[in-house]
Design a protein around this motif. Structure first.
Motif, PDB file in Angstrom:
ATOM      1  N   ARG A   1     -18.502  11.545  -9.028  1.00 32.29           N
ATOM      2  CA  ARG A   1     -19.069  11.427  -7.686  1.00 32.29           C
ATOM      3  C   ARG A   1     -18.717  10.078  -7.049  1.00 32.29           C
ATOM      4  NH1 ARG A   1     -24.731  13.902  -9.801  1.00 32.29           N
ATOM      5  NH2 ARG A   1     -23.617  13.674 -11.775  1.00 32.29           N
ATOM      6  N   LEU A   2     -17.804   9.322  -7.671  1.00 30.06           N
ATOM      7  CA  LEU A   2     -17.462   7.975  -7.213  1.00 30.06           C
ATOM      8  C   LEU A   2     -16.022   7.903  -6.733  1.00 30.06           C
ATOM      9  CD1 LEU A   2     -18.924   5.902 -10.212  1.00 30.06           C
ATOM     10  CD2 LEU A   2     -20.143   6.772  -8.194  1.00 30.06           C
ATOM     11  N   SER A   3     -15.737   6.855  -5.954  1.00 29.76           N
ATOM     12  CA  SER A   3     -14.365   6.420  -5.683  1.00 29.76           C
ATOM     13  C   SER A   3     -14.237   5.022  -6.276  1.00 29.76           C
ATOM     14  CB  SER A   3     -14.087   6.374  -4.180  1.00 29.76           C
ATOM     15  OG  SER A   3     -14.031   7.673  -3.632  1.00 29.76           O
ATOM     16  N   ILE A   4     -13.390   4.886  -7.286  1.00 31.85           N
ATOM     17  CA  ILE A   4     -13.249   3.639  -8.033  1.00 31.85           C
ATOM     18  C   ILE A   4     -11.903   3.027  -7.685  1.00 31.85           C
ATOM     19  CG2 ILE A   4     -13.184   2.589 -10.333  1.00 31.85           C
ATOM     20  CD1 ILE A   4     -14.835   5.040 -11.285  1.00 31.85           C
ATOM     21  N   LEU A   5     -11.945   1.813  -7.148  1.00 30.08           N
ATOM     22  CA  LEU A   5     -10.745   1.109  -6.701  1.00 30.08           C
ATOM     23  C   LEU A   5     -10.441   0.001  -7.701  1.00 30.08           C
ATOM     24  CD1 LEU A   5     -11.856   0.711  -2.964  1.00 30.08           C
ATOM     25  CD2 LEU A   5     -10.758   2.698  -4.040  1.00 30.08           C
ATOM     26  N   ARG A   6      -9.309   0.095  -8.404  1.00 31.22           N
ATOM     27  CA  ARG A   6      -9.006  -0.846  -9.490  1.00 31.22           C
ATOM     28  C   ARG A   6      -7.914  -1.847  -9.133  1.00 31.22           C
ATOM     29  NH1 ARG A   6      -7.796   2.537 -14.767  1.00 31.22           N
ATOM     30  NH2 ARG A   6      -6.314   3.512 -13.297  1.00 31.22           N
ATOM     31  N   SER A   7      -7.567  -1.958  -7.858  1.00 31.54           N
ATOM     32  CA  SER A   7      -6.460  -2.844  -7.482  1.00 31.54           C
ATOM     33  C   SER A   7      -6.801  -3.678  -6.252  1.00 31.54           C
ATOM     34  CB  SER A   7      -5.201  -2.014  -7.223  1.00 31.54           C
ATOM     35  OG  SER A   7      -5.466  -0.991  -6.269  1.00 31.54           O
ATOM     36  N   VAL A   8      -8.069  -4.044  -6.109  1.00 27.61           N
ATOM     37  CA  VAL A   8      -8.484  -4.897  -4.995  1.00 27.61           C
ATOM     38  C   VAL A   8      -8.203  -6.351  -5.372  1.00 27.61           C
ATOM     39  CG1 VAL A   8     -10.421  -5.634  -3.556  1.00 27.61           C
ATOM     40  CG2 VAL A   8     -10.241  -3.244  -4.297  1.00 27.61           C
ATOM     41  N   SER A   9      -7.656  -7.098  -4.431  1.00 29.48           N
ATOM     42  CA  SER A   9      -7.237  -8.467  -4.718  1.00 29.48           C
ATOM     43  C   SER A   9      -7.466  -9.352  -3.505  1.00 29.48           C
ATOM     44  CB  SER A   9      -5.749  -8.488  -5.094  1.00 29.48           C
ATOM     45  OG  SER A   9      -5.275  -9.797  -5.305  1.00 29.48           O
ATOM     46  N   HIS A  10      -7.786 -10.623  -3.760  1.00 27.59           N
ATOM     47  CA  HIS A  10      -7.853 -11.614  -2.692  1.00 27.59           C
ATOM     48  C   HIS A  10      -7.588 -12.990  -3.293  1.00 27.59           C
ATOM     49  CE1 HIS A  10     -11.881 -13.327  -3.676  1.00 27.59           C
ATOM     50  NE2 HIS A  10     -12.204 -12.096  -4.046  1.00 27.59           N
ATOM     51  N   PRO A  11      -7.394 -14.027  -2.476  1.00 26.40           N
ATOM     52  CA  PRO A  11      -6.906 -15.307  -2.999  1.00 26.40           C
ATOM     53  C   PRO A  11      -7.965 -16.366  -3.295  1.00 26.40           C
ATOM     54  CG  PRO A  11      -6.642 -15.282  -0.636  1.00 26.40           C
ATOM     55  CD  PRO A  11      -7.227 -13.947  -1.003  1.00 26.40           C
ATOM     56  N   ASP A  12      -9.250 -16.042  -3.236  1.00 24.20           N
ATOM     57  CA  ASP A  12     -10.288 -17.077  -3.307  1.00 24.20           C
ATOM     58  C   ASP A  12     -11.133 -16.910  -4.566  1.00 24.20           C
ATOM     59  OD1 ASP A  12     -12.376 -18.867  -2.916  1.00 24.20           O
ATOM     60  OD2 ASP A  12     -12.506 -18.483  -0.771  1.00 24.20           O
ATOM     61  N   SER A  13     -11.134 -17.916  -5.426  1.00 24.50           N
ATOM     62  CA  SER A  13     -11.904 -17.854  -6.673  1.00 24.50           C
ATOM     63  C   SER A  13     -13.097 -18.798  -6.681  1.00 24.50           C
ATOM     64  CB  SER A  13     -10.993 -18.178  -7.870  1.00 24.50           C
ATOM     65  OG  SER A  13     -10.036 -17.167  -8.064  1.00 24.50           O
ATOM     66  N   GLY A  14     -13.564 -19.230  -5.524  1.00 25.06           N
ATOM     67  CA  GLY A  14     -14.777 -20.035  -5.439  1.00 25.06           C
ATOM     68  C   GLY A  14     -15.967 -19.161  -5.110  1.00 25.06           C
ATOM     69  N   HIS A  15     -17.083 -19.386  -5.791  1.00 32.77           N
ATOM     70  CA  HIS A  15     -18.238 -18.506  -5.600  1.00 32.77           C
ATOM     71  C   HIS A  15     -18.657 -18.385  -4.140  1.00 32.77           C
ATOM     72  CE1 HIS A  15     -19.388 -17.414  -9.646  1.00 32.77           C
ATOM     73  NE2 HIS A  15     -19.336 -18.677 -10.054  1.00 32.77           N
TER      74      HIS A  15
END
Length: 440
Positions: free
Chosen positions: A107-121
């Motif tokens: 019943r889900l849509s699972i996205l395993r390739s989301v990416s962005h450039p910021d690793s600060g909380h």
């Protein structure tokens, strides 16, 4: 005004996820409930669709390798100690510590390739909660949260209810910015699992009775008449109706009942889990069912730099797994999953390589995002990371693509602009496209 300190968790940067919040209690001086209700009512009714949103915010950054994107063939220093188990989608495996979620992945849509450039909380949270990268590392809301945008554009589904609620409190990045405080979320500031749970902003303060409040409102109307006599702009005209709405919010049996989690069957409460996460998810379901448009459930604490596997195994994953799976099943059984979009993410994933403290550090290069309901396709696993879950291998996506999908489902024009504090037009979302593979 009262200063109320809510429950807190800290991330590795040492900044408290919830600082002291100032909470108004039926204040008719300054911006009180009446002003909030008045401005919230300005939402364009033509944009409305019968959809609600429940955001499960996993602040701190959950590990993708130990939940939705296991790599059992990777070297030991990457794959970790968790084993994969089968799920309701043939050929797709999840963590052994997500057994309840495994049965609802169809019943889900699972996205395993989301990416962005910021690793600060703080900066990454701002981007994931607004769609915009901030101009500094520890921002306040520079642009409105998408909960506030939805509140502004769509309003509550039913009159008298707040459009946007956070459970239990407002975190950084969740506020309305230049839209105005009227579109900040309403917060409960309490644990619904507690025996004496009550919503502080729905209680009359200091022993004030309904009759006394009614008397104060009558006095306020007299003052308004005097001000109206000298008001040439017409701004005061009509304020009585909005003040009445604020009064209704506090005294309405429907609102009081929606927040009364004790109305739920004890067995269902047990299924969700008798803990803060479980009961807040159940309360979130009650609220969207009653008339709230957007609910954020703060389930933070995923910053696992040390002892990642024991923390996930013993504390985080069992609570999340039980509550999340029950929420999906409950919405589906009640016929409300297609009318409720559920979004699950944190600000980033965790490092594929395990560190010297048996932990995983910040990693924004790839992460997993879970969506469900709202008219999305069911049983979709989209995108793939590379063999060590370090980078997207196929179908790279951005957080803005996820948000564009949300706005598309809600019928909100993401290119609409608002004027910011610098008197410049700012789009709701300045890039990102709806994800066609998960749209029904």
């Amino acid at each position: 005004m009262f200063n109320i300190r809510g429950k807190q968790y800290r991330s590795c940067d040492g900044i408290t996820r919830r600082d002291m919040l100032k909470v108004g209690a039926l204040s008719f001086g300054g911006l009180g409930l009446a002003d909030w209700m008045r401005l919230s009512a300005q939402a364009d009714p033509s944009a409305r669709k019968d959809l609600s949103v429940i955001l499960l915010w996993k602040g701190g950054g959950p590990s993708h390798l130990d939940t939705w994107d296991l790599k059992p063939e990777a070297p030991a220093e990457f794959r970790g100690t968790f084993n994969p188990i089968p799920s309701a989608i043939p050929g797709y495996q999840v963590s052994e510590h997500l057994p309840y979620s495994a049965r609802v992945v169809d019943r889900l849509s699972i996205l395993r390739s989301v990416s962005h450039p910021d690793s600060g909380h703080e900066s990454a949270s701002h981007m994931l909660l607004t769609g915009y990268k901030p101009t500094n590392d520890i921002p306040s809301n520079e642009v409105p949260s998408y909960g506030s945008i939805v509140s502004h554009e769509m309003g509550a589904k039913n009159p008298g209810f707040p459009a946007y609620v956070t459970l239990p409190h407002v975190g950084k990045g969740m506020a309305a910015s230049y839209l105005g405080v009227a579109y900040n979320p309403f917060e409960t500031l309490a644990d619904p699992n507690a025996e004496n749970f009550s919503v502080r902003n729905l209680k009359l303060p200091n022993g004030l009775t309904i009759d006394q409040l009614d008397h104060r409102m009558a006095m306020l109307k007299q003052f308004d008449r005097m001000r109206r006599d000298t008001d040439a702009s017409g701004l005061i005209a009509g304020m009585d109706a909005f003040t009445q709405q604020a009064w209704n919010l506090v005294t309405s049996p429907a609102v009081q009942e929606a927040f009364d989690i004790n109305k739920e069957d004890a067995k269902l409460r047990d299924r969700y889990g008798r803990h803060d996460w479980g009961q807040n998810m159940l309360l979130g379901r009650r609220l969207v069912e009653a008339g709230v448009r957007f609910v954020t459930v703060d389930i933070g604490g995923w910053d696992t730099h040390g002892n990642n596997f024991e923390t996930l195994k013993q504390r985080l994953l069992p609570k999340f797994d039980q509550s999340f799976a029950t929420l999906i099943e409950d919405l589906d059984q009640r016929g409300r999953l297609d009318n409720t979009l559920v979004l699950v993410w944190g600000e980033f994933g965790r490092t594929p390589r395990i560190n010297a403290n048996s932990g995983r550090d910040h990693w924004s290069n790839v992460m997993s995002v879970v969506m469900a309901g709202g008219g999305l396709k069911r049983g979709i696993v989209l995108g793939e990371s590379d063999p060590r879950a370090e980078f997207p291998k196929e179908r790279p996506l951005t957080p803005q693509d996820v948000l564009a999908t949300m706005y598309h489902l809600l019928g909100i024009d993401r290119h609409k602009t608002f004027t910011n504090d610098a008197n410049r037009p700012v789009e709701i979302l300045n890039y990102g496209e709806p994800i066609p593979e998960i749209l029904a």
